[in-house]
Design an enzyme around this catalytic site. Sequence first.
Site, mmCIF file in Angstrom:
data_model
loop_
_atom_site.group_PDB
_atom_site.id
_atom_site.type_symbol
_atom_site.label_atom_id
_atom_site.label_comp_id
_atom_site.label_asym_id
_atom_site.label_seq_id
_atom_site.Cartn_x
_atom_site.Cartn_y
_atom_site.Cartn_z
ATOM 1 N N SER A 192 0.857 -1.174 0.000
ATOM 2 C CA SER A 192 0.000 0.000 0.000
ATOM 3 C C SER A 192 0.895 1.227 0.000
ATOM 4 C CB SER A 192 -0.947 0.000 1.209
ATOM 5 O OG SER A 192 -0.226 -0.149 2.416
ATOM 6 N N GLY A 230 -7.939 -6.654 6.210
ATOM 7 C CA GLY A 230 -7.085 -6.782 5.031
ATOM 8 C C GLY A 230 -5.635 -6.664 5.450
ATOM 9 N N GLY A 234 1.051 -8.934 7.034
ATOM 10 C CA GLY A 234 1.246 -8.726 8.459
ATOM 11 C C GLY A 234 2.092 -7.539 8.855
ATOM 12 N N THR A 252 -7.801 -11.549 6.554
ATOM 13 C CA THR A 252 -7.542 -11.506 5.119
ATOM 14 C C THR A 252 -8.319 -12.627 4.450
ATOM 15 O OG1 THR A 252 -5.827 -11.644 3.401
ATOM 16 C CG2 THR A 252 -5.484 -12.956 5.359
ATOM 17 N N CYS A 424 0.553 3.279 -13.356
ATOM 18 C CA CYS A 424 0.046 3.878 -12.120
ATOM 19 C C CYS A 424 0.914 5.040 -11.642
ATOM 20 C CB CYS A 424 -0.066 2.820 -11.026
ATOM 21 S SG CYS A 424 -1.606 1.872 -11.105
#
Length: 460
Positions: A192, A230, A234, A252, A424
């Site tokens: 992320s 989500g 970890g 998840t 992206c």
Amino acid sequence: MSNPTSPSRRALVAAAGLGAAALAVHQVTRRAPSETEVRAATLRLLGQVLPEGRAFDVQLWDGTVLPPCRTPARARLVLNTSQALGRMLRLPLDLALGEGYLRGDFEIEGDIGAVAGLADDFDLTLSPGVVATLAQDVQTLRRHSGGAPAPVTATLEGPQHSRERDRQAITYHYDVSNDFYKLWLDRRMVYSCAYFPTGQETLDEAQEAKLEYICRKLRLKPGERLLDIGCGWGGLAIYAAQQYGVQVLGVTLSEAQLHEARARVQAAGLDGQVTLELRDYRDVLSGDTEAFDKIASIGMAEHVGRRNMPTYFRAAYAALKPGGLMLNHAIADGIGQARVPMWLQSGNFARKYVFPDGELLPVWETLKHASEALFEVRDVENLREHYALTVGHWSANLETHQEEALAALGEQRFRLWRLYLGACVFYFQKGHLSLFQSLLAKPDADRCAHLPLSREDLYL
């Protein structure tokens, strides 16, 4: 009334002409064009439609090169065969272009973002005579292109965003290979947006800074219970347990992620402090699970879907203790999206090949759903520049490990990831995509959210 001379108006007029030409192909039967005719049609068409300010050149199958308008070129678009352009001239164009790249109809050498910006720079003012000529060229190229096999994509069964179908979609994207993701993610495998306070951080440093930033926004305290919706591999669960002394439940739908994350929790000696489970977000309070002091949902809401957003926020609200906080970190449609004609940018490619069933909502709509679930919106921050930097690191790492990635995924899947990450970078830079962190509160009985009066504590 719209301005008839505006760029968007001119682009739509041009789109109508070229779109009509594409549709006419199905109604006209002529002899197969010669290679000479195909080459001439290709040169005429590219000469008219390529943006004037492009930073890439184009190489035809016979070695002919159309130079960039800005030098030096940041990329080269290589048409591998004389059929390539005809196959690319299908609507919507973003889907046709993406599928053409997956098939190997063309290559992008260098900066993929330089070519991804083609839709932004597309601005045509065409006379009826030029449109008619281009219509003939489109027909010529389409007749020459022949049939093209469709790339392999996800096969999902069941109602959209049902529990079972969501599991299938998550498996398609995340259960590719843990080793593949290790090639280009940071050492914690945080998938992320990272946080770059100065812009000079390494990827590892920026991801650690992001985890710290999330924990500070949630004002975590020792002994609190954190729900990580989500949880991925970890990274946040382990960091929050180690640095803030909280108890964590991470959930998840990816079995591959769960296996790796549990191994990392065990290696960190956190078995009694971090629990990870294969569980749907709709079932976070199943069994004997108690309510939580804080909730983090990092890069997960994009999979929920517009229809299920009310369910998503109601489930989170029910799982949170009064006075608790939730941080929702999600990609959203950006302000730049609206000015790109939909015949160029349908978004179908990403939904079909990258994130099956994924839906990106504008931030106002996400916050509307949160508010309707009775959350109080306390803070919203757009980190899109940080995501551009993040994906830039990911893309560069993938290029560095191209051979290993090819061995892990095969040619088509590798090309998909290369195109996705490279494009992206551009989309976040230009505002087509944004990344919002939204801090939501569930006030207690006295309507207290237990937050300081300023944000100063976040930057100590």
